[in-house]
Enzyme design. Structure first.
Site, PDB file in Angstrom:
ATOM      1  N   GLY A   8       0.635  -1.212  -0.320  1.00  0.00           N
ATOM      2  CA  GLY A   8       0.252   0.053   0.128  1.00  0.00           C
ATOM      3  C   GLY A   8       1.273   1.265   0.259  1.00  0.00           C
ATOM      4  N   GLY A  11      -0.310   4.954  -1.002  1.00  0.00           N
ATOM      5  CA  GLY A  11      -1.795   5.550   0.092  1.00  0.00           C
ATOM      6  C   GLY A  11      -1.121   6.578   0.301  1.00  0.00           C
ATOM      7  N   GLN A  12      -1.986   7.212   1.323  1.00  0.00           N
ATOM      8  CA  GLN A  12      -2.005   8.052   1.482  1.00  0.00           C
ATOM      9  C   GLN A  12      -0.701   8.622   2.839  1.00  0.00           C
ATOM     10  OE1 GLN A  12      -4.711   9.582   4.368  1.00  0.00           O
ATOM     11  NE2 GLN A  12      -3.708  11.916   4.687  1.00  0.00           N
ATOM     12  N   ILE A  35      -0.784  -1.388  -5.541  1.00  0.00           N
ATOM     13  CA  ILE A  35      -1.726  -2.136  -6.516  1.00  0.00           C
ATOM     14  C   ILE A  35      -1.767  -1.740  -7.694  1.00  0.00           C
ATOM     15  CG2 ILE A  35      -4.316  -1.897  -5.676  1.00  0.00           C
ATOM     16  CD1 ILE A  35      -5.044  -4.769  -6.579  1.00  0.00           C
ATOM     17  N   ARG A  36      -1.752  -0.515  -7.623  1.00  0.00           N
ATOM     18  CA  ARG A  36      -1.601   1.010  -8.694  1.00  0.00           C
ATOM     19  C   ARG A  36      -0.312   0.958  -8.907  1.00  0.00           C
ATOM     20  NH1 ARG A  36      -4.609   4.617  -3.644  1.00  0.00           N
ATOM     21  NH2 ARG A  36      -3.096   3.717  -3.206  1.00  0.00           N
ATOM     22  N   TYR A 142     -15.147  -0.459   8.948  1.00  0.00           N
ATOM     23  CA  TYR A 142     -13.964  -0.600   8.978  1.00  0.00           C
ATOM     24  C   TYR A 142     -13.244  -0.357  10.141  1.00  0.00           C
ATOM     25  CZ  TYR A 142     -10.028   3.315   9.135  1.00  0.00           C
ATOM     26  OH  TYR A 142      -8.321   3.189   9.110  1.00  0.00           O
ATOM     27  N   LYS A 146     -11.156  -2.717  12.331  1.00  0.00           N
ATOM     28  CA  LYS A 146      -9.634  -2.393  12.853  1.00  0.00           C
ATOM     29  C   LYS A 146      -9.838  -3.162  14.081  1.00  0.00           C
ATOM     30  CE  LYS A 146      -6.982  -0.058   9.602  1.00  0.00           C
ATOM     31  NZ  LYS A 146      -6.100  -0.285   9.126  1.00  0.00           N
TER      32      LYS A 146
HETATM   33  N1  SER Z   1      -8.911   9.151   8.432  1.00  0.00           N
HETATM   34  C1  SER Z   1      -9.643   7.580   8.824  1.00  0.00           C
HETATM   35  C2  SER Z   1     -11.024   7.852   8.496  1.00  0.00           C
HETATM   36  O1  SER Z   1     -11.789   8.705   8.335  1.00  0.00           O
HETATM   37  C3  SER Z   1     -10.042   7.258   9.882  1.00  0.00           C
HETATM   38  O2  SER Z   1      -9.340   6.245  10.284  1.00  0.00           O
HETATM   39  O3  SER Z   1     -11.439   6.467   8.083  1.00  0.00           O
END
Ligand code: SER
Length: 312
Positions: A8, A11-12, A35-36, A142, A146
């Site tokens: 990853g 990503g950010q 993957i990108r 999400y 987690k």
């Molecule tokens: N920045 C994330 C979200 O907003 C929080 O872990 O999903």
């Protein structure tokens, strides 16, 4: 010699973490994968490969071929995107972690890093200065993934001695790499729109306080956690880390000190409900006492950095 794999990496968090680890180790010791296609900022800085985080055999192959000793798994479906297709978010977030934990035991990896989030908390959690161990009933897929992941990390550490480390990031604010479908993304969009049009319509309502952190602090927290001696890591779930907390009108007021004509209005959407389920501020005293965590960026310093860099 440590050899690091980042999953990853475009990503950010991935882009900045890859660059920081390449500075700390050597470029050749840090293999970036996603993957990108390779992110512009990574080009020419070190080895890059395409890798689907769900492909266990490709993961095993690269770990063996490159003699990897540490893995950072950053690929994930975040809170807002996850709610649009919960099953897919669960599959991606859990499968990528579970297969890595198994490979970690099998290949005797030295260390694994896997991020968690303030999204593990829910409406039943106390909202102010939320401590690490408290009521945890996540309400987004999400957050559920987690929290389940945190428990699995602890389980693999306890049962097989796997050295997995984790942080519960708050909303992360960055200018180098774009955020990927989170509820806290408004705090990045607002800077881009302030500079572009002088106006921002916030998808979170006035008065919605959320814990946030500037990316430099997040990267430093991650590397400090990973480089701490293992006896200092007393939690094998995930550490709360915190830096600042603000509402949309407070960040708008801060931007106005740089761009006096900046205006904001509010059109809350489905992300408002997600935000309302999360804490407003975080107690990170366990990270401070166990491995010495201390943030450097508050709202003023972060806003100044964001506007300076985005202006170019
Ligand atoms: N920045 C994330 C979200 O907003 C929080 O872990 O999903």
């Amino acid at each position: 010699m440590e050899k690091i794999l980042i999953i990853g990496a475009c990503g950010q968090i991935g882009v900045e973490l890859t660059l920081a680890l390449r500075k700390e180790y050597s470029n050749q010791q840090v293999i970036a994968t996603d993957i990108r296609d390779e992110h512009e900022l990574l080009k020419g800085t070190g080895p890059y490969a395409i890798l689907n985080a769900m492909d266990a055999s490709a993961l095993l192959e690269i770990i063996r071929k490159e003699k990897i000793t540490q893995v950072y798994l950053l690929a994930a479906v975040l809170s807002a995107t996850g709610e649009k297709d919960p099953k897919r978010a669960w599959d991606i977030n859990m499968q990528s972690l579970m297969q890595l934990l198994d490979i970690g035991v099998q290949e005797k990896l030295h260390k694994i890093y896997w991020p968690s989030s303030i999204a593990v908390f829910g409406t039943s959690t106390p909202k102010q200065n939320t401590v690490q161990k408290t009521i945890i009933e996540p309400q987004t897929v999400y957050g559920i993934s987690k929290y389940a992941g945190e428990l699995w990390c602890q389980y693999y550490n306890d049962r097989w001695g796997l050295d997995v480390r984790s942080l519960r990031y708050p909303g992360l604010i960055s200018w180098k790499s774009a955020p990927g479908g989170g509820t806290t993304d408004y705090a990045i969009e607002i800077f881009h729109e302030a500079l572009r049009s002088g106006h921002y319509t916030s998808f979170l309502d006035k008065g919605t306080y959320l814990p946030m952190m500037y990316m430099d602090d997040a990267i430093r927290a991650t590397i400090e956690l990973m480089e701490s001696p293992s006896e200092k890591i007393k939690s094998r779930m995930s550490y709360n880390v915190s830096a600042m907390s603000f509402s949309p009108e407070e960040i708008a007021a801060e931007i106005r000190t740089h761009i006096p004509n900046f205006t904001i209005d509010y059109a809350p959407d489905f992300r408002q409900k997600i935000a309302e389920g999360w804490p407003q501020s975080i107690d990170d005293s366990a990270a401070t006492s166990d491995w010495g965590w201390k943030p450097e960026f508050d709202l003023r310093k972060m806003a100044n950095e964001m506007l300076t860099h985005l202006k170019g």
